[in-house]
Scaffold this motif. Structure first.
Motif, PDB file in Angstrom:
ATOM      1  N   ARG A 111      -8.302  59.718 156.935  1.00 18.56           N
ATOM      2  CA  ARG A 111      -8.173  61.159 156.959  1.00 18.56           C
ATOM      3  C   ARG A 111      -9.362  61.784 156.251  1.00 18.56           C
ATOM      4  N   ASP A 112      -9.729  62.970 156.638  1.00 17.25           N
ATOM      5  CA  ASP A 112     -10.838  63.665 156.004  1.00 17.25           C
ATOM      6  C   ASP A 112     -10.477  63.920 154.544  1.00 17.25           C
ATOM      7  N   SER A 113     -11.425  63.742 153.649  1.00 19.26           N
ATOM      8  CA  SER A 113     -11.144  63.854 152.213  1.00 19.26           C
ATOM      9  C   SER A 113     -10.838  65.288 151.793  1.00 19.26           C
ATOM     10  N   LYS A 114     -11.156  66.277 152.612  1.00 22.07           N
ATOM     11  CA  LYS A 114     -10.848  67.663 152.235  1.00 22.07           C
ATOM     12  C   LYS A 114      -9.331  67.908 152.183  1.00 22.07           C
ATOM     13  N   TYR A 115      -8.570  67.063 152.861  1.00 20.78           N
ATOM     14  CA  TYR A 115      -7.115  67.224 152.839  1.00 20.78           C
ATOM     15  C   TYR A 115      -6.481  66.598 151.597  1.00 20.78           C
ATOM     16  N   ASP A 116      -7.256  65.921 150.778  1.00 15.44           N
ATOM     17  CA  ASP A 116      -6.720  65.275 149.585  1.00 15.44           C
ATOM     18  C   ASP A 116      -6.694  66.191 148.372  1.00 15.44           C
ATOM     19  N   ASP A 117      -7.155  67.400 148.482  1.00 10.66           N
ATOM     20  CA  ASP A 117      -7.196  68.332 147.363  1.00 10.66           C
ATOM     21  C   ASP A 117      -5.810  68.961 147.173  1.00 10.66           C
ATOM     22  N   PHE A 118      -5.251  68.794 145.987  1.00 12.09           N
ATOM     23  CA  PHE A 118      -3.909  69.307 145.723  1.00 12.09           C
ATOM     24  C   PHE A 118      -3.884  70.825 145.574  1.00 12.09           C
ATOM     25  N   LYS A 119      -5.028  71.458 145.434  1.00 12.88           N
ATOM     26  CA  LYS A 119      -5.080  72.924 145.383  1.00 12.88           C
ATOM     27  C   LYS A 119      -4.638  73.522 146.715  1.00 12.88           C
ATOM     28  N   ARG A 120      -4.761  72.752 147.800  1.00 16.35           N
ATOM     29  CA  ARG A 120      -4.355  73.228 149.107  1.00 16.35           C
ATOM     30  C   ARG A 120      -2.851  73.438 149.184  1.00 16.35           C
ATOM     31  N   LEU A 121      -2.109  72.779 148.303  1.00 18.60           N
ATOM     32  CA  LEU A 121      -0.653  72.942 148.318  1.00 18.60           C
ATOM     33  C   LEU A 121      -0.243  74.339 147.904  1.00 18.60           C
ATOM     34  N   GLU A 122      -1.119  75.031 147.172  1.00 21.14           N
ATOM     35  CA  GLU A 122      -0.827  76.410 146.770  1.00 21.14           C
ATOM     36  C   GLU A 122      -1.041  77.363 147.925  1.00 21.14           C
ATOM     37  N   GLN A 123      -1.831  76.973 148.918  1.00 17.04           N
ATOM     38  CA  GLN A 123      -2.121  77.810 150.078  1.00 17.04           C
ATOM     39  C   GLN A 123      -1.221  77.362 151.223  1.00 17.04           C
ATOM     40  N   GLN A 124      -0.026  77.899 151.265  1.00 20.11           N
ATOM     41  CA  GLN A 124       0.929  77.454 152.270  1.00 20.11           C
ATOM     42  C   GLN A 124       0.645  78.037 153.642  1.00 20.11           C
ATOM     43  N   PHE A 125      -0.074  79.146 153.676  1.00 14.20           N
ATOM     44  CA  PHE A 125      -0.298  79.786 154.968  1.00 14.20           C
ATOM     45  C   PHE A 125      -1.768  79.925 155.230  1.00 14.20           C
TER      46      PHE A 125
END
Length: 171
Positions: free
Chosen positions: A157-171
């Protein structure tokens, strides 16, 4: 924090006080069938709701017949039936209890049939056309090919999806 499970020993969960059981001798006994719980409410309440629902249905039918056909014997029978069922629901729910039980048994069997019908319709109207469209357009949603020499089928998987900050951006 000293030692293993130090944090677990420091954090109080409150579960020690939450479990409260009464001795069997203080448990209330259900003396009447109408006072027993069913689906979170007393059966008596369900019978009353049943009576009100059918009283409304019967008086609505009587109103419809009276409005379009005038006062007839049929409209009077529907109105009287609605009034009697409404009164029985509040004054003598025990009389309507067998009728309510039969209605619930019918509703159970209807739910079995309707679940099958609705799920069959969803499948045939929703998924089958989508599958046909995907076949016609030759769109592959899943890689089903068998690779003989592959050590693993793991997809990187692309490493950009491993950032946990993305979990704050649900939409």
């Amino acid at each position: 924090m000293a030692g293993a499970r130090g944090l677990a020993n420091e954090v109080r969960t409150g579960l020690e006080e939450a479990v409260v059981t009464r001795p069997p001798e203080t448990m209330p006994e259900v003396k009447d069938v109408l006072d027993s719980d069913w689906m979170g409410k007393a059966v008596r309440v369900h019978v009353r709701e049943f009576a009100v629902l059918f009283a409304i249905i019967f008086t609505t039918i009587a109103s419809y017949k009276t409005f379009y056909y005038g006062v007839t014997t049929s409209s009077l029978v529907w109105a009287l039936s609605g009034i009697v069922i409404g009164i029985l629901g509040y004054r003598a729910p025990r009389v309507l209890h067998p009728l309510w039980k039969g209605w619930m048994k019918l509703a159970h069997y209807l739910s079995l049939v309707m679940t099958f019908v609705i799920m069959s319709l969803v499948w045939t109207v929703g998924f089958v056309p989508m599958a046909i469209i995907l076949k016609v357009l030759r769109i592959k949603t899943i890689d089903l090919s068998y690779k003989t020499g592959a050590a693993t089928y793991w997809e990187t998987r692309d490493s950009k999806y491993d950032d946990f900050k993305r979990l704050e951006q649900q939409f």
